[in-house]
Design an enzyme around this catalytic site. Structure first.
Site, PDB file in Angstrom:
ATOM      1  N   HIS A 310       0.857  -1.198   0.000  1.00  0.00           N
ATOM      2  CA  HIS A 310       0.000   0.000   0.000  1.00  0.00           C
ATOM      3  C   HIS A 310       0.886   1.239   0.000  1.00  0.00           C
ATOM      4  CE1 HIS A 310      -3.205   2.792   1.176  1.00  0.00           C
ATOM      5  NE2 HIS A 310      -4.039   1.858   0.790  1.00  0.00           N
ATOM      6  N   ASP A 368      -8.028  -5.220  -0.026  1.00  0.00           N
ATOM      7  CA  ASP A 368      -8.491  -6.105  -1.112  1.00  0.00           C
ATOM      8  C   ASP A 368      -8.149  -7.567  -0.874  1.00  0.00           C
ATOM      9  OD1 ASP A 368      -7.616  -3.351  -2.978  1.00  0.00           O
ATOM     10  OD2 ASP A 368      -9.645  -4.171  -2.978  1.00  0.00           O
TER      11      ASP A 368
HETATM   12  C1  SDX Z   1      -6.200   0.078  -2.889  1.00  0.00           C
HETATM   13  O1  SDX Z   1      -4.383   4.534  -1.996  1.00  0.00           O
HETATM   14  C2  SDX Z   1      -5.342   3.941  -1.384  1.00  0.00           C
HETATM   15  O2  SDX Z   1      -5.727   4.356  -0.325  1.00  0.00           O
HETATM   16  C3  SDX Z   1      -5.928   2.756  -2.139  1.00  0.00           C
HETATM   17  C4  SDX Z   1      -6.950   1.945  -1.385  1.00  0.00           C
HETATM   18  C5  SDX Z   1      -8.246   2.730  -1.122  1.00  0.00           C
HETATM   19  O3  SDX Z   1      -8.961   2.347  -0.202  1.00  0.00           O
HETATM   20  O4  SDX Z   1      -8.532   3.652  -1.962  1.00  0.00           O
HETATM   21  O5  SDX Z   1      -6.410   1.506  -0.146  1.00  0.00           O
HETATM   22  C6  SDX Z   1      -7.367   0.702  -2.209  1.00  0.00           C
HETATM   23  O6  SDX Z   1      -5.913   0.444  -4.013  1.00  0.00           O
HETATM   24  C7  SDX Z   1      -5.375  -0.928  -2.144  1.00  0.00           C
HETATM   25  C8  SDX Z   1      -4.156  -1.421  -2.973  1.00  0.00           C
HETATM   26  C9  SDX Z   1      -4.658  -2.507  -3.915  1.00  0.00           C
HETATM   27  N1  SDX Z   1      -3.603  -2.914  -4.858  1.00  0.00           N
HETATM   28  C10 SDX Z   1      -2.977  -4.086  -4.790  1.00  0.00           C
HETATM   29  O7  SDX Z   1      -3.149  -4.898  -3.889  1.00  0.00           O
HETATM   30  C11 SDX Z   1      -2.022  -4.369  -5.957  1.00  0.00           C
HETATM   31  C12 SDX Z   1      -0.688  -4.911  -5.427  1.00  0.00           C
HETATM   32  N2  SDX Z   1      -0.007  -3.840  -4.673  1.00  0.00           N
HETATM   33  C13 SDX Z   1       0.964  -3.060  -5.417  1.00  0.00           C
HETATM   34  O8  SDX Z   1       0.721  -2.870  -6.775  1.00  0.00           O
HETATM   35  C14 SDX Z   1       1.490  -1.864  -4.636  1.00  0.00           C
HETATM   36  O9  SDX Z   1       1.737  -2.298  -3.358  1.00  0.00           O
HETATM   37  C15 SDX Z   1       0.637  -0.601  -4.554  1.00  0.00           C
HETATM   38  C16 SDX Z   1       0.263  -0.111  -5.914  1.00  0.00           C
HETATM   39  C17 SDX Z   1      -0.598  -0.842  -3.762  1.00  0.00           C
HETATM   40  C18 SDX Z   1       1.477   0.464  -3.863  1.00  0.00           C
HETATM   41  O10 SDX Z   1       2.538   0.725  -4.694  1.00  0.00           O
HETATM   42  P1  SDX Z   1       3.622   1.866  -4.336  1.00  0.00           P
HETATM   43  O11 SDX Z   1       3.259   2.615  -3.107  1.00  0.00           O
HETATM   44  O12 SDX Z   1       3.884   2.644  -5.572  1.00  0.00           O
HETATM   45  O13 SDX Z   1       4.824   1.019  -3.891  1.00  0.00           O
HETATM   46  P2  SDX Z   1       6.002   0.620  -4.847  1.00  0.00           P
HETATM   47  O14 SDX Z   1       5.449   0.122  -6.124  1.00  0.00           O
HETATM   48  O15 SDX Z   1       6.972   1.757  -4.879  1.00  0.00           O
HETATM   49  O16 SDX Z   1       6.627  -0.630  -4.059  1.00  0.00           O
HETATM   50  C19 SDX Z   1       7.691  -0.474  -3.169  1.00  0.00           C
HETATM   51  C20 SDX Z   1       8.459  -1.777  -3.299  1.00  0.00           C
HETATM   52  C21 SDX Z   1       8.865  -2.090  -4.736  1.00  0.00           C
HETATM   53  O17 SDX Z   1      10.024  -2.907  -4.657  1.00  0.00           O
HETATM   54  P3  SDX Z   1      11.485  -2.204  -4.839  1.00  0.00           P
HETATM   55  O18 SDX Z   1      11.465  -1.460  -6.174  1.00  0.00           O
HETATM   56  O19 SDX Z   1      11.646  -1.284  -3.645  1.00  0.00           O
HETATM   57  O20 SDX Z   1      12.453  -3.364  -4.852  1.00  0.00           O
HETATM   58  O21 SDX Z   1       7.616  -2.870  -2.900  1.00  0.00           O
HETATM   59  C22 SDX Z   1       7.416  -3.735  -4.006  1.00  0.00           C
HETATM   60  C23 SDX Z   1       7.762  -2.954  -5.245  1.00  0.00           C
HETATM   61  O22 SDX Z   1       8.171  -3.814  -6.294  1.00  0.00           O
HETATM   62  N3  SDX Z   1       6.012  -4.127  -3.982  1.00  0.00           N
HETATM   63  C24 SDX Z   1       5.565  -5.355  -4.198  1.00  0.00           C
HETATM   64  C25 SDX Z   1       4.164  -5.292  -4.011  1.00  0.00           C
HETATM   65  N4  SDX Z   1       3.814  -4.038  -3.704  1.00  0.00           N
HETATM   66  C26 SDX Z   1       4.959  -3.324  -3.693  1.00  0.00           C
HETATM   67  N5  SDX Z   1       6.194  -6.507  -4.523  1.00  0.00           N
HETATM   68  C27 SDX Z   1       5.421  -7.596  -4.679  1.00  0.00           C
HETATM   69  N6  SDX Z   1       4.075  -7.628  -4.510  1.00  0.00           N
HETATM   70  C28 SDX Z   1       3.424  -6.477  -4.167  1.00  0.00           C
HETATM   71  N7  SDX Z   1       2.105  -6.501  -4.005  1.00  0.00           N
END
Ligand code: SDX
Length: 434
Positions: A310, A368
């Site tokens: 998140h 989710d």
């Molecule tokens: C919602 O914003 C809100 O409030 C949203 C929400 C709401 O109520 O409106 O809460 C609802 O959208 C919840 C989130 C639902 N999405 C998912 O579950 C999809 C999977 N999650 C990711 O796509 C991700 O965690 C996000 C999009 C939710 C957040 O992404 P960020 O903040 O841009 O984080 P990032 O991509 O910069 O990740 C930081 C690191 C990265 O690794 P490094 O580059 O540091 O090595 O964490 C890794 C990412 O690759 N990472 C994950 C991951 N989420 C982040 N690796 C594997 N699996 C994951 N799910």
């Protein structure tokens, strides 16, 4: 650039070129540096793709502490609202800022109940879609089309007009979502019923049929009402920011909410609940979990663990906590205890939370991760999961839209950029391009 911070301001710049910017304090949470004059004072923009460190507005509606895993709506903890309130009471709180007194609550419920029908002409809009159209595609279109039916009498600067639009959207979004489902299964639309509560009415319009009386499903409607509460609002997330940006131009609130639905649909945002269930299906058995965790950690693999991570929560999403706790209870009540997907989800969470990759990045289950398992056990088709998220989030979007319009500091949203394209160059005629 060097900066020094006093109690109420920050100085940015070099030597006598320093400029001072006020620090604004909120009730709780991080203070903000007011950089509205930064460009005129320094000739610089800030750079913050994804807005990880940027406050776009002042807001009184929702507060999130990502480190603490805290979520408040108008100061009330989400866990308390989920336990003790109901969705329409939470809608009132989010919209108007206080829990309603008995007469206020009754007036609000009556107001929503008496706006649940949609213009009969809108039924024809559905006919243009293929039956297998994704419900979110249908909702984007039909909610946007409401702006064609409620346009003449809508002055977004008039509080009375905004109030009626707020009632209409909260009241009609379940009707439209249920119609999108009915259309996809080739069953007739059911008109809303004023004798049923909000969640029960949605279940009726989804699963009722004209040829037999509706048998109320209190376990299902209570579970669904709680899911609605947990999804109602969430600060300045992508879809809420979309609604604010569209609304900042003075566009119709129906068009703004349609844009919010479009934004929510993405699998990185509200589309994750559908993606979680599809992922659990793909994993299939507990012994395949390590294979998928390895893929989630592999930078060359676009696969991410859906329902994990998140932008704000670097701790357990409190909404996931409520859903995790209720999952067993709801599935048992539905006679679906021991659902394999729930067992895989719990084992997946256990292993992931012990894994250094997830620990270092503070990746926890989000709202989710468990919602889809409960919705599926309730008989809601996977393609409707995000539509239900949109249904619940409509109150948050509309409350934030109202707050944006009422905010004297708000103006049309228009970010700048760091330009990395070609510097100025002259046109070369075709015959001289070599
Ligand atoms: C919602 O914003 C809100 O409030 C949203 C929400 C709401 O109520 O409106 O809460 C609802 O959208 C919840 C989130 C639902 N999405 C998912 O579950 C999809 C999977 N999650 C990711 O796509 C991700 O965690 C996000 C999009 C939710 C957040 O992404 P960020 O903040 O841009 O984080 P990032 O991509 O910069 O990740 C930081 C690191 C990265 O690794 P490094 O580059 O540091 O090595 O964490 C890794 C990412 O690759 N990472 C994950 C991951 N989420 C982040 N690796 C594997 N699996 C994951 N799910």
């Amino acid at each position: 650039m060097t900066e020094s911070t006093t109690e109420k301001s920050v100085k940015i710049g070099r030597g006598n070129q320093q400029s001072e910017f006020p620090v604004l304090e909120g009730t709780i949470g991080p203070d903000v540096i007011d950089i509205r004059k930064l460009y005129s004072a320094t000739g610089h923009f800030t750079y913050d793709p994804g807005f990880t460190s940027t406050a776009s507005c002042r807001s009184k509606i929702t507060y999130i502490d990502g480190e603490a895993g805290l979520l408040l709506h108008r100061g009330y903890r989400i866990e308390e609202l989920a336990e003790r309130s109901n969705f329409l009471e939470t809608c009132y709180l989010i919209l108007f800022g206080e829990l309603p007194k008995a007469d206020e609550y009754k007036k609000f419920v009556d107001g929503v109940t008496n706006h649940t029908m949609i213009h009969d002409q809108i039924n024809y809009l559905f006919r243009g879609f293929r039956r297998d159209a994704h419900p979110m595609a249908v909702m984007v279109a039909v909610v946007g089309a409401l702006s064609a039916f409620y346009y003449e009498d809508l002055d977004t600067q008039d509080p009375k007009h905004r109030l009626i639009a707020s009632y209409r959207l909260i009241a009609k979004i379940p009707t439209i979502a249920a119609m999108a489902y009915k259309y996809s299964v080739g069953q007739p639309f059911l008109y809303p019923r004023n004798d049923l509560n909000y969640a029960e009415n949605f279940l009726y319009m989804m699963f009722g049929v004209p040829c037999e009386p509706w048998k109320e499903k209190p376990v299902l409607s209570k579970a669904l009402d709680t899911i609605f509460i947990l999804h109602a609002d969430h600060e300045q997330n992508a879809s809420t920011s979309t609604v604010r940006l569209v609304g900042s131009t003075g566009a119709s609130p129906y068009a703004a909410i349609s844009a919010g639905i479009a934004s929510l649909w993405g699998p990185a945002h509200g589309g994750a609940n559908e993606a979680v269930v599809n992922m659990l299906e793909e994993i299939g058995t507990v012994d395949r979990i390590p294979e998928f965790l390895a893929r989630a950690k592999d930078k060359d693999d676009p696969f991410r663990l859906m329902g994990f991570g998140h932008r704000v929560y670097k701790n357990y999403d409190p909404r996931a906590g409520v859903l995790k706790a209720s999952a067993d209870e709801v599935l048992d009540e539905l006679g679906k205890g021991g659902e394999p997907k729930l067992a895989i989800a719990r084992e997946l969470e256990r292993i992931a939370l012990e894994d250094a990759y997830f620990q270092e990045r503070k990746l926890f289950p989000n709202v989710d991760f468990y919602s889809g398992i409960i919705l599926e056990a309730m008989g809601i088709p996977t393609k409707m999961f995000t539509a239900i998220f949109a249904l619940a989030r409509t109150v948050g979007w509309i409350a934030q839209w109202n707050e944006m319009i009422e905010d004297p500091e708000q103006k049309i949203g228009r970010p700048r950029q760091l330009y990395t394209g070609p510097a100025e160059r002259s046109y070369v005629p075709l015959d001289r391009r070599g």
